[in-house]
Design an enzyme around this catalytic site. Structure first.
Site, mmCIF file in Angstrom:
data_model
loop_
_atom_site.group_PDB
_atom_site.id
_atom_site.type_symbol
_atom_site.label_atom_id
_atom_site.label_comp_id
_atom_site.label_asym_id
_atom_site.label_seq_id
_atom_site.Cartn_x
_atom_site.Cartn_y
_atom_site.Cartn_z
ATOM 1 N NE ARG A 1 -13.505 9.070 9.128
ATOM 2 C CZ ARG A 1 -12.465 8.741 8.375
ATOM 3 N NH1 ARG A 1 -11.655 7.775 8.757
ATOM 4 N NH2 ARG A 1 -12.234 9.375 7.243
ATOM 5 C CB SER B 1 -4.835 6.968 7.523
ATOM 6 O OG SER B 1 -5.645 7.432 6.465
ATOM 7 C CD GLU C 1 -5.882 0.336 8.701
ATOM 8 O OE1 GLU C 1 -6.936 0.011 9.276
ATOM 9 O OE2 GLU C 1 -5.802 0.478 7.462
ATOM 10 C CB ALA D 1 2.686 2.534 4.695
ATOM 11 N N GLY E 1 0.820 -1.197 0.000
ATOM 12 C CA GLY E 1 0.000 0.000 0.000
ATOM 13 C C GLY E 1 0.861 1.257 0.000
ATOM 14 C CB ALA F 1 -7.442 6.585 0.710
ATOM 15 C CD GLN F 2 -14.546 7.589 -1.388
ATOM 16 O OE1 GLN F 2 -15.249 8.577 -1.317
ATOM 17 N NE2 GLN F 2 -15.028 6.366 -1.260
ATOM 18 N N GLY F 3 -10.392 10.580 0.701
ATOM 19 C CA GLY F 3 -10.227 11.910 1.289
ATOM 20 C C GLY F 3 -8.996 12.666 0.861
#
Length: 484
Positions: free
Chosen positions: A269, A367, A351, A13, A11, A46-48
């Site tokens: 959240r 993240s 993560e 990272a 990923g 990931a969208q944000g």
């Protein structure tokens, strides 16, 4: 097989680490090992975006304060270090060509998400993870000393004394086992959302790094803190995460009668997930209404828009049915800000690591900030590192049996984790689940042969047990953790 550096995971990272190693001139043989392509990782989806403050100390301190206000039990020193150093790591990648959204004057555009007091999220449409990953993959492929190995499941770390010397890997295509020795082993295996039946995570997110590290004595902390994302569109064939950036742009939440839940849009959240959970327990249904968002803003959310269109939902005219889903593992393998564990030459990033940044509840878009910054700080440490070649230990021999099917048992575990170790928990449910997991572990031990399916189920049971035990042991409700 030998390598200077073994990275388990692919990923953002993992890719960021290869990028920083290359940029800072660490010329070593690197293996990047994974089950599936990067396109199947959580960070790719990931969208944000990336939460970051540039330059201004006051704004950086606000970001730190927001993070601690959200996470509550954060390691304040680690949080301050990571969010302060984020500027250096992220500017490096931007200067290498990674682009984000800009206004007509050339200034970076920023979004605001839940728990943030300011707009500080760098983004690229609503596909930031894909955009960043694709850029980093190009950098990884340009490094001729990097060997990418897929279709491989790491099921055991090798330890001599207090030193990790490599790993044993199951080839999922050939059903064979290979040993890889490495001077440095880095776990970047992601989270554990796939332990739950309702999740935004990919199927390989089973917390494998946690089980691997615990087996050789690494310290594991805060595993009871599983973050549930409050807004997802859930169907049997697919779960679509609905970015909270939409709420930051004016979307609001309604019940089935069309009544708006006032003041909840930018809650953290954990708080919003519990509000929705409580209502759903009483038969309520909830919707995210984007119909008041201007068209020129909605065009920045093409992924969500197109994904929902395939289910016949036009978000410009129709509210979206939503449910909370398991999303992020806030705890993990205990590390410092450079990814160091208590086991020599074993590191954890992304993560799977608990650096102390997220505390009991991760602040939105921190993240990816961590996934880029901690590998940068690790690389700075590796510049001063001793690179002794790893020693070879005795090779284990395994009997492979691929005839057994574990699909039903895996599905049962995921359902029970959702029902008994989910958004709201009770000790009686947790004790029942603990006994169930222990019984399943005992059944697996009756046969010493291995297969990909068995190893994966065994890992799921081990990680689930850690989460359950941590939940039983915690008495205080804080952040994502809530027990009646």
């Amino acid at each position: 097989m030998h390598s200077d550096i073994l990275i388990i995971g692919n990923g953002i990272a993992a890719l960021s680490l290869v990028y920083h190693l290359t940029e800072l001139g660490i010329d070593k043989d690197i293996i990047v090992l994974s089950e599936e392509p990067t396109t199947r990782t959580n960070s790719y989806l990931a969208q944000g975006g990336i939460a970051i403050e540039f330059g201004n100390a006051t704004n950086k301190n606000k970001h730190i304060a927001d993070t601690i206000s959200c996470g509550i039990i954060n390691n304040q020193t680690s949080t301050t270090t990571i969010l302060s150093e984020a500027e250096n790591s992220i500017r490096s990648i931007i200067n290498s060509g990674l682009s984000f959204e800009y206004d007509h004057t050339g200034n970076l555009l920023k979004r605001r998400e839940g728990g943030h007091s300011e707009r500080r999220i760098l983004y690229h449409s609503d596909t930031s993870g894909k955009h960043i990953s694709d850029f980093l993959i190009q950098k990884v492929n340009a490094n001729k000393r990097v060997k990418v190995i897929q279709n491989s499941f790491c099921f055991k770390l090798l330890r001599e004394g207090n030193t990790c010397i490599g790993a044993e890997v199951y080839n999922t295509l050939e059903n064979t086992v290979e040993t890889i020795y490495a001077a440095k082993t880095i776990l970047a295996t992601g989270g554990a959302g796939a332990l739950y039946s309702n999740t935004s995570n990919s199927s390989q997110s089973i917390g494998s790094g946690i089980a691997l590290a615990k087996e050789i004595g690494a310290v594991i902390t805060n595993m009871e803190f599983i973050q549930f994302h409050p807004t997802a569109f859930v169907r049997k064939e697919k779960t679509i995460l609905i970015s909270e950036a939409l709420r930051g742009e004016g979307a609001y939440i309604k019940d089935r009668n069309g009544n708006r839940l006032d003041g909840v849009e930018l809650l953290t959240r954990d708080r919003l997930s519990r509000i929705l959970y409580d209502g759903m327990q009483n038969g309520e249904e909830y919707y995210l209404d984007c119909t008041d968002i201007p068209e020129e803003v909605l065009t920045k959310f093409d992924y969500v828009r197109n994904s929902l269109a395939s289910f016949g939902i036009d978000i410009s005219t129709t509210p979206i049915p939503i449910k909370p889903v398991a999303h992020y593992m806030c705890g993990g393998i205990t590390t410092d800000v450079q990814g160091k564990t208590n086991i020599e030459n074993l590191y954890a990033i992304g993560e799977t690591a608990d650096t102390g940044l997220h505390g009991a509840n991760r602040l939105a878009s921190n993240s990816l900030t961590e996934a880029i910054t901690v590998p940068y700080l690790l690389t700075l440490d590796l510049l001063k590192s001793d690179w002794k070649e790893s020693e070879t230990s005795n090779i284990n021999h395994y009997s492979v049996d691929i005839c057994r099917n574990y699909t039903i048992r895996i599905d049962s575990l995921r359902t029970m984790m959702w029902e008994k170790c989910g958004i709201v928990r009770t000790n009686s449910d947790l004790e029942y689940l603990r006994n169930y997991i222990a019984t399943e572990m005992g059944k697996l031990d009756e046969n010493s042969s291995i297969s990909y399916a068995k190893l994966k189920y065994k890992t799921m049971l081990e990680t689930a047990m850690i989460i359950v035990d941590s939940s039983i042991n915690r008495s205080e409700n804080v952040g994502t953790f809530w027990k009646k």
